[in-house]
Design an enzyme around this catalytic site. Structure first.
Site, PDB file in Angstrom:
ATOM      1  N   GLU A  60       0.831  -1.197   0.000  1.00 60.35           N
ATOM      2  CA  GLU A  60       0.000   0.000   0.000  1.00 60.35           C
ATOM      3  C   GLU A  60       0.868   1.251   0.000  1.00 60.35           C
ATOM      4  O   GLU A  60       1.815   1.355   0.779  1.00 60.35           O
ATOM      5  CB  GLU A  60      -0.903   0.036   1.234  1.00 60.35           C
ATOM      6  CG  GLU A  60      -2.054  -0.940   1.214  1.00 60.35           C
ATOM      7  CD  GLU A  60      -2.966  -0.795   2.423  1.00 60.35           C
ATOM      8  OE1 GLU A  60      -4.057  -1.370   2.395  1.00 60.35           O
ATOM      9  OE2 GLU A  60      -2.576  -0.107   3.398  1.00 60.35           O
ATOM     10  N   CYS A  61       0.539   2.199  -0.846  1.00 58.51           N
ATOM     11  CA  CYS A  61       1.102   3.553  -0.863  1.00 58.51           C
ATOM     12  C   CYS A  61       2.630   3.544  -0.817  1.00 58.51           C
ATOM     13  O   CYS A  61       3.272   3.352  -1.850  1.00 58.51           O
ATOM     14  CB  CYS A  61       0.507   4.377   0.271  1.00 58.51           C
ATOM     15  SG  CYS A  61       0.614   6.166  -0.017  1.00 58.51           S
ATOM     16  N   GLY A  62       3.245   3.725   0.345  1.00 59.40           N
ATOM     17  CA  GLY A  62       4.698   3.700   0.417  1.00 59.40           C
ATOM     18  C   GLY A  62       5.273   2.388  -0.075  1.00 59.40           C
ATOM     19  O   GLY A  62       6.330   2.356  -0.715  1.00 59.40           O
TER      20      GLY A  62
END
Length: 487
Positions: free
Chosen positions: A327-329
């Site tokens: 997720e994301c990072g």
């Protein structure tokens, strides 16, 4: 009757007040369970660092009213007291109806929770009474059990404020002066996480002293105490199968994890093994899955890029179809490279045929995620073109695998985006089509493949058992790789 610390607006001092209360209780040996309204990751890190136990998010947008109630009941019952930190202003939620607001949470939890309003008094005196009166009467189902006056300037200022509010009959439960010595640093996505705050223990000591000195504990303590008789406890059944080892990236670069997600993985049969992409050159031994949460990889891009052995190990695991959830990072780390705010570019894992570029533009908000049907997006059990891309580490291209990754549920799900970056290449195998809270189409997003899920969208798995079970079962079916085979 636990308390919900609400504010008149963002920046009123909810976090400082909450941490001071938690620190004071901890110093007196009172076990306290904290909660945070909304999708935030960083405030819960501060809570956990003070209380010594995970903080749990209460978000009916990401989960449901039923899950909020069960989560609160289950975890509150494990402590002597409970404190909820609100979000934004008391009545501010995801939309104009206040859904997901602190007031909404108070209504959901009913008479078991008391609302306490934090007011920034630095630029007012008698107007305090009008503000408190309005908040107290705005919603008949959300009455204030008390107020806390923050940033009071002098003894005379204090007297005027107390005289102004006295006719309302609402208890003043605390008075905090302007505390320049307690400042929590922030940057482009909010507060700097606790692991990066060099003087954090000093700050906790000052918060503890503040908490013991500035609150009316004779009135406050009974409100905080938990009555287990009012709590209906439910929990996910514990999986009794042999645990499957899933490596969770957790360090200064990757630390955005909902406590519930980790707990749900464990209850589904996962043994979580924490490791650091910054410091560890090897993946943990005998793992069968990889979980990369969000965080700040852009702040540590140079160090991540230097750890080439870790990158090679991830590439090897990916090429051998090890289930990966990012997720994301984590998504940013799996791209070809990260270009930081200064334009400096650092090579990353290279699993995705795109670069990640930091930008001043903030992408923020709840997202309704509509899983794409097989005709529009490739299912987890099917091939995807990005899997033919070679890693920058020259790992072998990924081959088709019969094992499915976490399957998206057959209904729309809600997530949350919060980042200042974009990818240079659009996904040719998106996970879902996104719509914002106002139902505007935002296009497709995410990358899917064999045993692979990567997205900017953060998900809370409280009401998503399919993803939890799918991830663990995909990992369970994965051949165990010893550390010598990928390091």
């Amino acid at each position: 009757m636990p308390i919900a610390i609400a504010g008149t607006h963002s920046g009123a001092g909810k976090t400082t007040v909450t941490l001071a209360i938690l620190a004071g209780l901890r110093r007196w040996g009172v076990s306290v369970q904290s909660f945070k309204v909304g999708p935030d990751y960083i405030d819960p890190m501060f809570h956990a660092a003070v209380t010594g136990r995970p903080c749990h998010n209460l978000d009916p947008v990401l989960t449901s009213a039923e899950y909020v109630r069960s989560c609160f009941a289950r975890h509150s019952a494990k402590a002597e007291g409970a404190v909820i930190e609100g979000v934004m202003g008391l009545f501010d939620g995801a939309g104009s109806d206040g859904f997901g607001s602190t007031a909404h949470i108070v209504r959901l939890l009913g008479k078991s929770v008391s609302a306490i309003l934090v007011v920034d008094c630095s630029r007012m005196s008698r107007s305090l009474a009008a503000i408190v009166y309005g908040y107290h009467h705005f919603d008949a189902d959300v009455k204030l059990a008390g107020v806390i006056l923050n940033r009071v300037g002098s003894d005379r200022h204090r007297e005027i404020l107390l005289e102004a509010i006295a006719p309302l009959g609402i208890p003043v439960l605390g008075i905090l002066t302007r505390e320049d010595g307690i400042k929590l640093s922030d940057r482009h996505l909010g507060l700097v996480p606790t692991e990066e705050v060099a003087n954090f223990r000093d700050i906790v000591d000052r918060l503890t002293e503040l908490g013991q000195r500035c609150f009316d504990w004779e009135r406050l303590m009974p409100l905080i105490k938990v009555s287990s008789t009012n709590l209906k406890q439910t929990s996910t059944p514990l999986c009794l199968d042999t645990p499957v080892r899933i490596a969770v990236a957790r360090d200064r670069a990757f630390n955005f994890y909902y406590a519930d997600n980790l707990e749900l993985l464990e209850r589904a049969g996962a043994e979580l093994v924490y490791w650091s992409p910054l410091e560890d050159e090897k993946l943990p031994d005998r793992i069968q899955g990889l979980y990369f949460g969000g965080g700040f990889p852009e702040m540590f891009a140079a160090q991540l890029a230097e750890n080439k052995r870790a990158i090679a190990a991830i590439a090897h695991s990916y090429n051998h179809h090890m289930p990966i959830y990012a997720e994301c990072g984590g998504l940013m780390y799996l791209s070809q490279a990260i270009a930081d705010f200064n334009g400096n570019e650092f090579a990353m894992v290279g699993a995705l045929p795109t670069r990640t570029v930091m930008t001043d533009k903030l992408t923020l908000g709840y997202r309704r995620c509509l899983p794409l049907p097989p005709g529009e997006g490739l299912a987890f059990a099917r091939s995807s073109s990005h899997q033919t891309q070679e890693f920058m580490t020259n790992a072998k291209p990924l081959r088709p695998s019969p094992t499915p990754n976490p399957q998206p549920p057959d209904r729309p799900i809600w997530g949350h985006e919060f980042h200042r970056s974009h990818q240079t290449v659009a996904s040719d195998c998106p996970l879902h089509r996104l719509r914002d809270y106002a139902d505007r189409d935002l296009g497709t997003e995410g990358w899917r493949g064999h045993n692979f899920w990567a997205s900017y969208v953060h998900l809370h798995w409280g009401d998503l058992p399919t993803i939890v079970k799918g991830f663990v079962e995909a990992a369970r079916s994965q051949t165990v790789l010893s550390s010598s085979s990928y390091n």
